[in-house]
Design a protein around this motif. Sequence first.
Motif, PDB file in Angstrom:
ATOM      1  N   THR A   2       0.833  -1.197   0.000  1.00  0.00           N
ATOM      2  CA  THR A   2       0.000   0.000   0.000  1.00  0.00           C
ATOM      3  C   THR A   2       0.867   1.246   0.000  1.00  0.00           C
ATOM      4  N   ASN A   3       0.260   2.339  -0.368  1.00  0.00           N
ATOM      5  CA  ASN A   3       0.957   3.621  -0.359  1.00  0.00           C
ATOM      6  C   ASN A   3       0.517   4.484   0.811  1.00  0.00           C
ATOM      7  N   TYR A   4      -0.171   3.908   1.764  1.00  0.00           N
ATOM      8  CA  TYR A   4      -0.682   4.680   2.888  1.00  0.00           C
ATOM      9  C   TYR A   4       0.457   5.092   3.818  1.00  0.00           C
ATOM     10  N   LYS A   5       0.404   6.342   4.265  1.00  0.00           N
ATOM     11  CA  LYS A   5       1.433   6.873   5.172  1.00  0.00           C
ATOM     12  C   LYS A   5       0.893   7.147   6.571  1.00  0.00           C
ATOM     13  N   LYS A   6      -0.392   7.514   6.659  1.00  0.00           N
ATOM     14  CA  LYS A   6      -1.021   7.780   7.958  1.00  0.00           C
ATOM     15  C   LYS A   6      -2.396   7.143   7.977  1.00  0.00           C
ATOM     16  N   LEU A   7      -2.595   6.263   8.948  1.00  0.00           N
ATOM     17  CA  LEU A   7      -3.874   5.593   9.119  1.00  0.00           C
ATOM     18  C   LEU A   7      -4.482   6.038  10.434  1.00  0.00           C
ATOM     19  N   ILE A   8      -5.781   6.264  10.423  1.00  0.00           N
ATOM     20  CA  ILE A   8      -6.488   6.567  11.653  1.00  0.00           C
ATOM     21  C   ILE A   8      -7.504   5.455  11.883  1.00  0.00           C
ATOM     22  N   ILE A   9      -7.434   4.874  13.081  1.00  0.00           N
ATOM     23  CA  ILE A   9      -8.301   3.761  13.441  1.00  0.00           C
ATOM     24  C   ILE A   9      -9.407   4.308  14.339  1.00  0.00           C
ATOM     25  N   ALA A  10     -10.636   4.213  13.880  1.00  0.00           N
ATOM     26  CA  ALA A  10     -11.781   4.670  14.668  1.00  0.00           C
ATOM     27  C   ALA A  10     -12.272   3.496  15.501  1.00  0.00           C
ATOM     28  N   VAL A  11     -12.232   3.643  16.822  1.00  0.00           N
ATOM     29  CA  VAL A  11     -12.616   2.559  17.718  1.00  0.00           C
ATOM     30  C   VAL A  11     -13.717   3.001  18.664  1.00  0.00           C
ATOM     31  N   ASP A  12     -14.581   2.039  19.023  1.00  0.00           N
ATOM     32  CA  ASP A  12     -15.614   2.317  20.018  1.00  0.00           C
ATOM     33  C   ASP A  12     -15.236   1.721  21.370  1.00  0.00           C
ATOM     34  N   LEU A  13     -14.046   1.118  21.447  1.00  0.00           N
ATOM     35  CA  LEU A  13     -13.497   0.514  22.665  1.00  0.00           C
ATOM     36  C   LEU A  13     -14.266  -0.716  23.139  1.00  0.00           C
ATOM     37  N   SER A  14     -15.069  -1.287  22.263  1.00  0.00           N
ATOM     38  CA  SER A  14     -15.742  -2.547  22.564  1.00  0.00           C
ATOM     39  C   SER A  14     -14.818  -3.682  22.115  1.00  0.00           C
ATOM     40  N   GLU A  15     -15.272  -4.917  22.296  1.00  0.00           N
ATOM     41  CA  GLU A  15     -14.477  -6.067  21.844  1.00  0.00           C
ATOM     42  C   GLU A  15     -14.299  -6.062  20.326  1.00  0.00           C
ATOM     43  N   ASP A  16     -15.156  -5.356  19.605  1.00  0.00           N
ATOM     44  CA  ASP A  16     -15.042  -5.277  18.148  1.00  0.00           C
ATOM     45  C   ASP A  16     -13.891  -4.381  17.691  1.00  0.00           C
ATOM     46  N   SER A  17     -13.290  -3.645  18.608  1.00  0.00           N
ATOM     47  CA  SER A  17     -12.196  -2.743  18.233  1.00  0.00           C
ATOM     48  C   SER A  17     -10.918  -3.493  17.871  1.00  0.00           C
ATOM     49  N   ALA A  18     -10.684  -4.640  18.502  1.00  0.00           N
ATOM     50  CA  ALA A  18      -9.443  -5.382  18.268  1.00  0.00           C
ATOM     51  C   ALA A  18      -9.272  -5.821  16.810  1.00  0.00           C
ATOM     52  N   PRO A  19     -10.285  -6.434  16.169  1.00  0.00           N
ATOM     53  CA  PRO A  19     -10.071  -6.828  14.770  1.00  0.00           C
ATOM     54  C   PRO A  19      -9.859  -5.631  13.838  1.00  0.00           C
ATOM     55  N   VAL A  20     -10.456  -4.508  14.176  1.00  0.00           N
ATOM     56  CA  VAL A  20     -10.266  -3.291  13.368  1.00  0.00           C
ATOM     57  C   VAL A  20      -8.816  -2.827  13.488  1.00  0.00           C
ATOM     58  N   ALA A  21      -8.319  -2.782  14.732  1.00  0.00           N
ATOM     59  CA  ALA A  21      -6.935  -2.355  14.957  1.00  0.00           C
ATOM     60  C   ALA A  21      -5.951  -3.374  14.376  1.00  0.00           C
ATOM     61  N   ASP A  22      -6.269  -4.655  14.471  1.00  0.00           N
ATOM     62  CA  ASP A  22      -5.392  -5.686  13.902  1.00  0.00           C
ATOM     63  C   ASP A  22      -5.229  -5.489  12.397  1.00  0.00           C
ATOM     64  N   ARG A  23      -6.347  -5.216  11.724  1.00  0.00           N
ATOM     65  CA  ARG A  23      -6.287  -5.017  10.266  1.00  0.00           C
ATOM     66  C   ARG A  23      -5.458  -3.780   9.930  1.00  0.00           C
ATOM     67  N   ALA A  24      -5.676  -2.706  10.669  1.00  0.00           N
ATOM     68  CA  ALA A  24      -4.923  -1.477  10.423  1.00  0.00           C
ATOM     69  C   ALA A  24      -3.438  -1.683  10.704  1.00  0.00           C
ATOM     70  N   GLN A  25      -3.134  -2.393  11.777  1.00  0.00           N
ATOM     71  CA  GLN A  25      -1.733  -2.636  12.125  1.00  0.00           C
ATOM     72  C   GLN A  25      -1.049  -3.463  11.033  1.00  0.00           C
ATOM     73  N   GLY A  26      -1.761  -4.424  10.471  1.00  0.00           N
ATOM     74  CA  GLY A  26      -1.212  -5.214   9.368  1.00  0.00           C
ATOM     75  C   GLY A  26      -0.900  -4.353   8.162  1.00  0.00           C
ATOM     76  N   LEU A  27      -1.810  -3.452   7.824  1.00  0.00           N
ATOM     77  CA  LEU A  27      -1.574  -2.538   6.707  1.00  0.00           C
ATOM     78  C   LEU A  27      -0.398  -1.612   6.988  1.00  0.00           C
ATOM     79  N   ALA A  28      -0.330  -1.111   8.211  1.00  0.00           N
ATOM     80  CA  ALA A  28       0.753  -0.191   8.581  1.00  0.00           C
ATOM     81  C   ALA A  28       2.101  -0.900   8.546  1.00  0.00           C
ATOM     82  N   ALA A  29       2.132  -2.150   8.961  1.00  0.00           N
ATOM     83  CA  ALA A  29       3.381  -2.907   8.954  1.00  0.00           C
ATOM     84  C   ALA A  29       3.883  -3.101   7.521  1.00  0.00           C
ATOM     85  N   ASP A  30       2.960  -3.325   6.597  1.00  0.00           N
ATOM     86  CA  ASP A  30       3.338  -3.519   5.190  1.00  0.00           C
ATOM     87  C   ASP A  30       3.922  -2.256   4.565  1.00  0.00           C
ATOM     88  N   SER A  31       3.421  -1.096   5.002  1.00  0.00           N
ATOM     89  CA  SER A  31       3.808   0.148   4.342  1.00  0.00           C
ATOM     90  C   SER A  31       4.643   1.080   5.214  1.00  0.00           C
TER      91      SER A  31
END
Length: 149
Positions: A2-31
């Motif tokens: 990816t060409n992404y340089k800055k990602l913002i993860i919108a979280v509601d702090l529920s248990e559903d936040s972890a998979p959202v952050a995991d996906r973003a972290q994976g993208l950030a690690a790649d780029s």
Amino acid sequence: MTNYKKLIIAVDLSEDSAPVADRAQGLAADSGAELHLIHVIEPLSFAYGGDIPMDFSGIQDEIHQQAAQQLTRFGEQYGIPPERQHIVLGRPEVEIHSKAEEIGADLIVVGSHGRYGLALLMGSTANGVLHGASCDVLAVRVGACKTKS
């Protein structure tokens, strides 16, 4: 890649936040992108209307303090420093757009419950973020409506 340089993860702090952050972290690690977190607290007056003669400020302060503690712990799990953790008060879609523009994010990552029928017509935060965003939006399927692989 990816060409992404800055990602913002919108979280509601529920248990559903972890998979959202995991996906973003994976993208950030790649780029090698910089990660930010945002949690939006809706004012209690939005939920209860302005006609109720009550002072919600003490309750709102307590909600903010608890959210700040949760966001700090969540950010530590993902190695996101405090200066890139944002808690704001307002309408989620509006505040997420605003913060994304302020920090120069080129991707917003948000959870989506995959609603359908009446729930879809009534809208969701993910739908609100998608419409009106000035950058790409990745909606990560979360919750009970998640498809099985």
